[in-house]
Design an enzyme around this catalytic site. Structure first.
Site, PDB file in Angstrom:
ATOM      1  N   LYS A  25      39.245  39.063  46.321  1.00 33.34           N
ATOM      2  CA  LYS A  25      40.430  39.291  46.184  1.00 33.34           C
ATOM      3  C   LYS A  25      41.061  38.505  44.739  1.00 33.34           C
ATOM      4  O   LYS A  25      41.483  39.074  44.441  1.00 33.34           O
ATOM      5  CB  LYS A  25      41.448  38.402  47.330  1.00 33.34           C
ATOM      6  N   ASN A  26      40.056  37.707  44.051  1.00 36.36           N
ATOM      7  CA  ASN A  26      40.511  37.552  42.678  1.00 36.36           C
ATOM      8  C   ASN A  26      40.510  38.524  41.599  1.00 36.36           C
ATOM      9  O   ASN A  26      41.094  38.181  41.070  1.00 36.36           O
ATOM     10  CB  ASN A  26      39.988  35.989  42.138  1.00 36.36           C
ATOM     11  N   ASP A 119      49.659  30.881  46.226  1.00 37.46           N
ATOM     12  CA  ASP A 119      49.077  29.433  47.114  1.00 37.46           C
ATOM     13  C   ASP A 119      50.288  28.492  46.176  1.00 37.46           C
ATOM     14  O   ASP A 119      50.282  27.737  45.408  1.00 37.46           O
ATOM     15  CB  ASP A 119      48.128  29.622  47.589  1.00 37.46           C
ATOM     16  N   ASP A 308      38.006  26.993  44.332  1.00 42.09           N
ATOM     17  CA  ASP A 308      38.262  27.640  46.186  1.00 42.09           C
ATOM     18  C   ASP A 308      36.840  26.737  47.245  1.00 42.09           C
ATOM     19  O   ASP A 308      37.119  27.331  48.807  1.00 42.09           O
ATOM     20  CB  ASP A 308      38.244  28.065  45.519  1.00 42.09           C
TER      21      ASP A 308
END
Length: 436
Positions: A25-26, A119, A308
């Site tokens: 995703k990053n 987030d 993460d």
């Protein structure tokens, strides 16, 4: 009014099976932004099916860029006219708009992007981005509604980041590749996703040199062309599913993520007693019969232990023998998810001191950035609202070993960042169902 989606989970024993991870995703959203710099069509292969792709695609289309998303492939080609304004409707959805400033300045000479979101894991100010663009000759104004910028032409310069920020490094890369002259960036981020983006830009015709000691040299070129690339597997997802197998006493084989993206994570788990089976096809971790041991882990920028990774690790700590310590040094509010886990019986206490490692930049602040975890904790099902992507995944892992049913709200966070997580967990044998 849309009904909120929820997941119901009941423990169903060890999770076993195979998971194939796609590009991160990053990484995918940054490649999509970079593709707007090319004069022809670009293709991004092995793209994940995550909410972030849809959000970024909609932004690009609003700017006049054609985006086709189909299966594992994303095709991008800019149109004849670029609109320099990212609509206000995208305010706060993610952090991608700030990365569009440099490309829009090259393509349109001006840019407006709304305030960024993401987030709630801690302050991620945009000042590094803004100051870098100003140093390259742009006029930048930050207002309540967003960021305005103008520049006839960006110019190469010498820059040094106060902290090796991933986002700021990516902004500078995508701004410097078409700037006039040479840009030298010191204290750059070196995460695999940053290097992957640099390699994609190089395929498009950029001149980029990755030097030792976090130094990147970019020689500006007149134009870039379209290119094709294959995204390497998501290292966050890979670690998360390895942890899922360990937490439940099962065995998950993770395909698609190169071993070199998980070097530090593998060693950390091995110190806790995990046994590994690693080959060119998959990675697999299993716990010994006596269970895993406690550990002290400090997160850091690459090549350190990734921030993460610490959310699934925290749940793993609760199922390991003894007292574990986690010291978060990247984001000061990363432990925002701990109350959700404690409501499920996880024995976790957070502190504002630096524990488990040397003093970090949050030393002598009020940031509660360290945690002590007692294992083995007996977890219980609960109703939990998920605050962000990684916290959401950790709650699923806790629910997988809890006694009784758990109801998770805010699952859109997980779907924004993980490739088809509901289906992946089902394939591993988790008793999970959707509701509203």
């Amino acid at each position: 009014m849309n009904e909120e989606k929820v997941w119901s989970i009941e423990p169903s024993g060890p999770l076993r099976g195979d998971v194939v991870v796609r590009g991160s995703k990053n990484g995918v959203s940054k490649h999509m932004v970079a593709a707007m710099l090319g004069s022809g069509e670009s293709s991004i292969q092995n793209a994940p099916e995550v909410g972030e792709v849809g959000i970024t695609a909609a932004m690009l289309e609003a700017l006049g860029i054609r985006v086709e998303v189909g299966g594992k492939e994303i095709r991008i080609e800019r149109g004849p006219e670029i609109r320099p304004r990212v609509p206000d409707a995208f305010t706060g959805l993610n952090r991608i708009p700030i990365l569009m400033l440099g490309p829009l300045l090259h393509l349109a000479g001006e840019a407006f992007v709304p305030l960024v979101g993401g987030d709630p894991i801690g302050r991620r100010p945009i000042n590094f981005h803004v100051e870098a663009l100003r140093a390259m000759g742009a006029e930048v104004e930050v207002g309540e509604g967003g960021v305005h910028a103008k520049a006839e032409r960006l110019h190469g310069t010498r820059l040094e980041l106060p902290y090796p920020s991933v986002g700021a490094t990516e902004t500078i890369l995508m701004s410097a590749v078409l700037a006039e002259g040479k840009t030298v960036l010191k204290n750059a981020a070196t995460e695999p996703e940053v290097v992957e983006l640099a390699l994609f830009l190089q395929r498009m015709g950029a001149r980029i040199e990755l030097s030792p000691d976090r130094r990147i040299v970019i020689e500006g070129v007149e134009r870039l062309r379209g290119a094709s690339t294959w995204l390497a597997g998501d290292r966050i997802e890979a670690f998360s599913y390895l942890a899922a197998g360990l937490i439940t006493g099962g065995e998950v084989r993770v395909h698609g993520c190169p071993q070199d993206r998980l070097v530090t994570a593998i060693t950390t788990l091995a110190r806790m007693g995990a046994r590994f089976d690693i080959n060119d096809e998959y990675l697999c971790a299993t716990a010994p019969p006596e269970g895993l041991r406690a550990a002290a882990v400090q997160t850091d920028t690459h090549p350190g232990f990734m921030t993460d990774w610490q959310t699934p690790l925290m749940v793993l700590f609760t199922q390991s023998q003894g007292m574990s310590v986690l010291h978060e040094t990247v984001f000061e509010n990363r432990l925002v998810y701990v109350p959700a886990l404690t409501s499920m019986g996880c024995e976790i206490e957070v502190f504002d001191q630096c524990l488990g490692g040397p003093a970090c930049r949050y030393h002598d602040t009020n940031a509660r950035h360290s945690a002590v975890v007692r294992g083995v904790s007996r977890l219980r099902g609960a109703e939990v609202t998920l605050p962000d992507i990684r916290a959401g995944f950790s709650a699923v892992l806790a629910a997988a070993v809890a006694e009784g049913r758990s109801t998770l709200r805010g699952v859109h966070h997980i779907e924004r960042g993980y490739h088809r997580p509901f289906e992946q967990f089902q394939s591993l044998g988790l008793n999970i169902s959707r509701g509203s």
